[in-house]
Design a protein around this motif. Structure first.
Motif, PDB file in Angstrom:
ATOM      1  N   ASP A  71      -4.164   2.740  24.478  1.00  0.00           N
ATOM      2  CA  ASP A  71      -2.746   2.461  24.305  1.00  0.00           C
ATOM      3  C   ASP A  71      -2.482   0.974  24.505  1.00  0.00           C
ATOM      4  N   SER A  72      -1.786   0.394  23.540  1.00  0.00           N
ATOM      5  CA  SER A  72      -1.370  -0.998  23.673  1.00  0.00           C
ATOM      6  C   SER A  72      -0.265  -1.247  22.653  1.00  0.00           C
ATOM      7  N   PRO A  73       0.707  -2.126  22.996  1.00  0.00           N
ATOM      8  CA  PRO A  73       1.760  -2.426  22.011  1.00  0.00           C
ATOM      9  C   PRO A  73       1.161  -2.907  20.685  1.00  0.00           C
ATOM     10  N   ALA A  74       0.005  -3.591  20.753  1.00  0.00           N
ATOM     11  CA  ALA A  74      -0.626  -4.115  19.531  1.00  0.00           C
ATOM     12  C   ALA A  74      -1.165  -3.002  18.636  1.00  0.00           C
ATOM     13  N   LEU A  75      -1.201  -1.779  19.187  1.00  0.00           N
ATOM     14  CA  LEU A  75      -1.785  -0.672  18.431  1.00  0.00           C
ATOM     15  C   LEU A  75      -0.730   0.286  17.872  1.00  0.00           C
ATOM     16  N   GLU A  76       0.542  -0.128  18.000  1.00  0.00           N
ATOM     17  CA  GLU A  76       1.631   0.761  17.606  1.00  0.00           C
ATOM     18  C   GLU A  76       1.521   1.196  16.145  1.00  0.00           C
ATOM     19  N   HIS A  77       1.296   0.215  15.264  1.00  0.00           N
ATOM     20  CA  HIS A  77       1.115   0.528  13.843  1.00  0.00           C
ATOM     21  C   HIS A  77      -0.342   0.318  13.483  1.00  0.00           C
ATOM     22  N   PHE A  78      -0.786   1.016  12.423  1.00  0.00           N
ATOM     23  CA  PHE A  78      -2.167   0.844  12.014  1.00  0.00           C
ATOM     24  C   PHE A  78      -2.373  -0.523  11.363  1.00  0.00           C
ATOM     25  N   LEU A  79      -3.230  -1.323  11.980  1.00  0.00           N
ATOM     26  CA  LEU A  79      -3.706  -2.565  11.386  1.00  0.00           C
ATOM     27  C   LEU A  79      -5.211  -2.523  11.575  1.00  0.00           C
ATOM     28  N   VAL A 200       5.347  -6.694   8.734  1.00  0.00           N
ATOM     29  CA  VAL A 200       6.652  -7.354   8.831  1.00  0.00           C
ATOM     30  C   VAL A 200       7.788  -6.478   8.324  1.00  0.00           C
ATOM     31  N   GLY A 201       7.456  -5.313   7.774  1.00  0.00           N
ATOM     32  CA  GLY A 201       8.528  -4.440   7.309  1.00  0.00           C
ATOM     33  C   GLY A 201       7.994  -3.124   6.812  1.00  0.00           C
ATOM     34  N   PHE A 202       8.917  -2.221   6.481  1.00  0.00           N
ATOM     35  CA  PHE A 202       8.516  -0.930   5.940  1.00  0.00           C
ATOM     36  C   PHE A 202       9.587  -0.435   4.981  1.00  0.00           C
TER      37      PHE A 202
ATOM     38  N   GLU B 162       1.372   7.074   2.971  1.00  0.00           N
ATOM     39  CA  GLU B 162       1.873   8.413   2.676  1.00  0.00           C
ATOM     40  C   GLU B 162       3.395   8.482   2.616  1.00  0.00           C
ATOM     41  N   ASP B 163       4.076   7.753   3.492  1.00  0.00           N
ATOM     42  CA  ASP B 163       5.523   7.928   3.568  1.00  0.00           C
ATOM     43  C   ASP B 163       6.301   6.697   3.109  1.00  0.00           C
ATOM     44  N   GLY B 164       5.631   5.771   2.410  1.00  0.00           N
ATOM     45  CA  GLY B 164       6.351   4.607   1.911  1.00  0.00           C
ATOM     46  C   GLY B 164       5.444   3.419   1.680  1.00  0.00           C
ATOM     47  N   TYR B 165       6.021   2.241   1.845  1.00  0.00           N
ATOM     48  CA  TYR B 165       5.264   1.013   1.637  1.00  0.00           C
ATOM     49  C   TYR B 165       5.356   0.145   2.888  1.00  0.00           C
ATOM     50  N   GLU B 166       4.206  -0.264   3.417  1.00  0.00           N
ATOM     51  CA  GLU B 166       4.209  -1.253   4.494  1.00  0.00           C
ATOM     52  C   GLU B 166       4.316  -2.636   3.874  1.00  0.00           C
ATOM     53  N   VAL B 167       5.069  -3.510   4.516  1.00  0.00           N
ATOM     54  CA  VAL B 167       5.093  -4.907   4.094  1.00  0.00           C
ATOM     55  C   VAL B 167       4.219  -5.664   5.086  1.00  0.00           C
ATOM     56  N   LEU B 168       3.154  -6.280   4.566  1.00  0.00           N
ATOM     57  CA  LEU B 168       2.165  -6.912   5.433  1.00  0.00           C
ATOM     58  C   LEU B 168       2.004  -8.386   5.090  1.00  0.00           C
ATOM     59  N   ASP B 169       1.844  -9.201   6.123  1.00  0.00           N
ATOM     60  CA  ASP B 169       1.419 -10.583   5.931  1.00  0.00           C
ATOM     61  C   ASP B 169      -0.044 -10.670   6.346  1.00  0.00           C
ATOM     62  N   VAL B 170      -0.878 -11.134   5.456  1.00  0.00           N
ATOM     63  CA  VAL B 170      -2.310 -11.212   5.727  1.00  0.00           C
ATOM     64  C   VAL B 170      -2.763 -12.647   5.573  1.00  0.00           C
ATOM     65  N   ASP B 171      -3.418 -13.182   6.607  1.00  0.00           N
ATOM     66  CA  ASP B 171      -3.958 -14.537   6.506  1.00  0.00           C
ATOM     67  C   ASP B 171      -5.128 -14.538   5.534  1.00  0.00           C
ATOM     68  N   THR B 172      -5.175 -15.549   4.666  1.00  0.00           N
ATOM     69  CA  THR B 172      -6.318 -15.686   3.776  1.00  0.00           C
ATOM     70  C   THR B 172      -7.356 -16.580   4.446  1.00  0.00           C
ATOM     71  N   PRO B 173      -8.652 -16.427   4.128  1.00  0.00           N
ATOM     72  CA  PRO B 173      -9.191 -15.473   3.168  1.00  0.00           C
ATOM     73  C   PRO B 173      -9.063 -14.024   3.655  1.00  0.00           C
ATOM     74  N   ALA B 174      -8.866 -13.134   2.671  1.00  0.00           N
ATOM     75  CA  ALA B 174      -8.708 -11.718   2.998  1.00  0.00           C
ATOM     76  C   ALA B 174      -9.192 -10.888   1.822  1.00  0.00           C
ATOM     77  N   VAL B 175      -9.363  -9.612   2.090  1.00  0.00           N
ATOM     78  CA  VAL B 175      -9.738  -8.663   1.047  1.00  0.00           C
ATOM     79  C   VAL B 175      -8.532  -7.766   0.762  1.00  0.00           C
ATOM     80  N   LEU B 176      -8.234  -7.556  -0.510  1.00  0.00           N
ATOM     81  CA  LEU B 176      -7.193  -6.609  -0.895  1.00  0.00           C
ATOM     82  C   LEU B 176      -7.825  -5.538  -1.784  1.00  0.00           C
ATOM     83  N   THR B 177      -7.454  -4.284  -1.585  1.00  0.00           N
ATOM     84  CA  THR B 177      -7.780  -3.286  -2.600  1.00  0.00           C
ATOM     85  C   THR B 177      -6.462  -2.835  -3.199  1.00  0.00           C
TER      86      THR B 177
END
Lengths: 336, 265
Positions: A71-79, A200-202, B162-177
């Motif tokens: 458990d950690s705040p950093a683990l709240e969402h899947f990254l 940053v959003g959903f 499954e339930d929508g779209y996540e908005v993510l900021d990813v530092d490059t270099p990165a891999v996208l599928t």
């Protein structure tokens, strides 16, 4: 170098917003049967933040002997990076023999990332998991080449043996109130790699009936002829309380959007009921729906492939058949 | 911007037939195509190059004939291609495939993005993209449905879950599928085809990648296929001809009865 002893079956429980997701209970059913065959303990691993204690207890009531919680705040969402660091850390510390996860957007991302980190094999999207009575090894069976054949795969030397399984391919484990087990809270590894990726959003789905989780699906194929005819299929979907799906042809023509697509290049659905309207049943489509419990198909072509997997096939024009079906289904519903 | 797109040559699945007796695939006469889901990755890369400049390199691990897949990607507009081909690569599972692709990407030099298709239509695992990211120790955003922007070392993407779209900021270099929603793939142009025909495609084997033979291909694969069998078709289709009103009514009654029987209503 002596090899560490690898023991125990693990399932990866998933959470969202502090609640354990139902797919975790399906994994417990699979995990329990494997653990019993291996005469070993079943562990549910939960990586998240502030998960409801009652939900953790439920994992035990549904078959886990132990729940490992990070458990950690950093683990709240899947990254992927922090979650992979946690799971890899747990695997290295505890040396499980088998780790299974659901083939969800989370499992299908996390498991291959972790398999590379701990240098072991991983089999995607298994439909059957079993223990080889002779060797005790995990037999991982999955459809291959577009569902034309089934392949059984083994991870021969490397441990743990890892697999993802299709969601909705098994009933959730039953709940035994009062079943005893242990909830063990483990600190995440000190330097959690965070920061290279941020949520940053959903944007939540607008569809009221998400296809992948639907109990009933009405799918349209090229036989629906044009976008203007979709409302007819929608009527049947409404009567059956079903989600609306489509073949690739229909999506490629723009009659329905991509989230509706069923098949190899779309979604895999395992509903209790699938009704195909004007769906010919290409290999590509069959691979995404043939595990449905009951299949009904309407097609003008008596030789359509879809009839090979159907329980009931109606050889006829869907534009004549569907209105009658809708009427009779609605009548049967209001009669009960 | 430098972008690498790993692609795979696959049999055209709609043409795949099985030998019922042996349970093996009949490969004769089956056309080899670029994995249809990789076309979306190529397209996404080309669009980023068009808006921000740069280079798109396609790579593929496979037999010598996989060069055709690379030429098709160049015909669409990719700048260059490298074929990763070696007898030692044969029989690779997703682990060993990811290793070879990741090593090749490393050797190609600095890059901003690796863009992969969601999965290949033959193997259908979707494990190689995240595997490459793990080998390269990079973040990966899977199921990307939209690349909003790539600027100042950050890619903003939408990730289909499954339930929508996540908005993510990813530092490059990165891999996208990427999934199909990301962009409609263009068709190759005549000029592109000519360029593709003339393109020089280097071939790298295990030696060029500094990978020992026992780390790649079947030898380097943790998993083994131990059995192949035809799926059991358990269903006996009850067929109803519904050419007239009476036929339709009878068929519909049977459906309703079945749904009741199985508690589906």
């Amino acid at each position: 170098m002596t090899r560490p002893v690898h023991e125990g079956v693990w399932v990866l429980a998933e959470q969202a917003g502090g609640r354990v997701l139902g797919v975790s209970h399906e994994l417990l059913a699979r995990g329990r049967s494997l653990a019993d065959k291996r005469r070993t303990a079943l562990t549910a691993v939960l990586i998240g933040h502030n998960v409801a204690p009652a939900d953790l207890a439920e994992l035990i009531e549904r078959g886990a002997d132990r729940v490992l919680v990070m458990d950690s705040p950093a683990l709240e969402h899947f990254l992927v990076e922090p979650h992979a660091a946690c799971l890899s850390h747990l695997i290295r510390e505890h040396c499980p023999e088998i780790v299974i996860a659901a083939a969800t957007s989370t499992g299908r991302t996390l498991m291959p990332y972790v398999a590379v980190q701990v240098h072991t094999g991983l089999t995607a999207d298994c439909t059957v998991l079993d223990i080889d009575p002779a060797s005790g090894a995990l037999l991982q069976t999955r459809p291959a080449i577009g569902g034309n054949i089934m392949a059984t795969i083994r991870t021969s030397e490397h441990r743990p043996q890892m697999a993802t399984v299709r969601p909705h391919s098994m009933r959730p484990a039953d709940r035994t109130p009062g079943r005893k087990g242990e909830v063990l809270r483990v600190s995440p590894p000190e330097a959690l790699p965070a920061g290279r990726m941020r949520r940053v959003g959903f944007i939540p789905n607008k569809e009221t009936h998400p296809l992948a989780a639907a109990d009933a699906v009405v799918a349209v194929g090229r036989g629906i002829k044009k976008a203007d005819n979709i409302p007819l299929a929608q009527k049947l979907a409404d009567a059956l309380d079903a989600a609306l799906g489509a073949s690739r042809d229909v999506v490629d023509r723009g009659w329905l959007s991509y989230p509706h697509q069923i098949g190899l290049s779309g979604k895999t659905v395992t509903p209790r009921l699938y009704v195909g309207l004007g769906v010919s049943g290409s290999i590509q489509h069959l691979a995404g729906m043939q595990t449905a419990e009951t299949i009904v198909a309407v097609n003008t072509d008596p030789d359509a492939q879809i009839f090979h997997v159907a329980d009931v096939g109606i050889v006829g024009n869907l534009f004549d058949v569907v209105p009658v079906l809708v009427k009779k289904i609605n009548a049967a519903r209001s009669a009960t | 911007m430098r972008i690498v797109v790993p692609i795979k040559q696959v049999p055209e699945t709609s043409a795949v037939r099985m030998d019922e007796a042996t349970g093996t695939m009949i490969r004769e006469g089956v056309e080899a195509i670029v994995n249809p889901l990789d076309l979306f990755a190529i397209e996404a890369a080309l669009r980023l190059r068009e808006s921000g400049g740069g280079q798109v390199t396609v790579i593929s691990m496979g037999p010598p004939k996989a060069a055709k897949a690379l030429r098709e990607a160049i015909a669409m507009g990719a700048d260059s291609g490298v074929l990763l081909s070696d007898k030692a690569f044969a029989g690779a599972d997703t682990w060993a495939t990811g290793l070879v692709l990741a090593e090749a990407i490393r050797q190609l030099g600095p890059f901003d993005l690796v863009i992969c298709g969601e999965r290949a239509t033959d193997g259908d695992t979707g494990q190689v993209g995240p595997g490459i990211a793990s080998f390269l120790d990079l973040p990966v955003a899977t199921y990307v449905s939209r690349i909003v922007s790539v600027a100042d070392g950050v890619a903003r993407v939408h990730r289909l879950v499954e339930d929508g779209y996540e908005v993510l900021d990813v530092d490059t270099p990165a891999v996208l599928t990427v999934v199909k929603e990301v962009a409609d793939p263009r068709l190759p142009t005549l000029r592109g085809k000519q360029r593709a025909k003339a393109a020089d495609l280097p071939v790298w084997g295990a030696a060029q990648l500094n990978l020992p033979a026992d780390a790649v291909g079947l030898a380097g694969s943790p998993t083994r296929v131990v059995n192949i069998f035809l799926p059991k078709v358990a269903r006996q289709c009850e067929k109803f001809p519904a050419a007239d009103e009476a036929g339709i009514a009878q068929a519909a009654d049977r459906v309703v009865a079945l749904l009741k029987e199985r508690a589906l209503l």
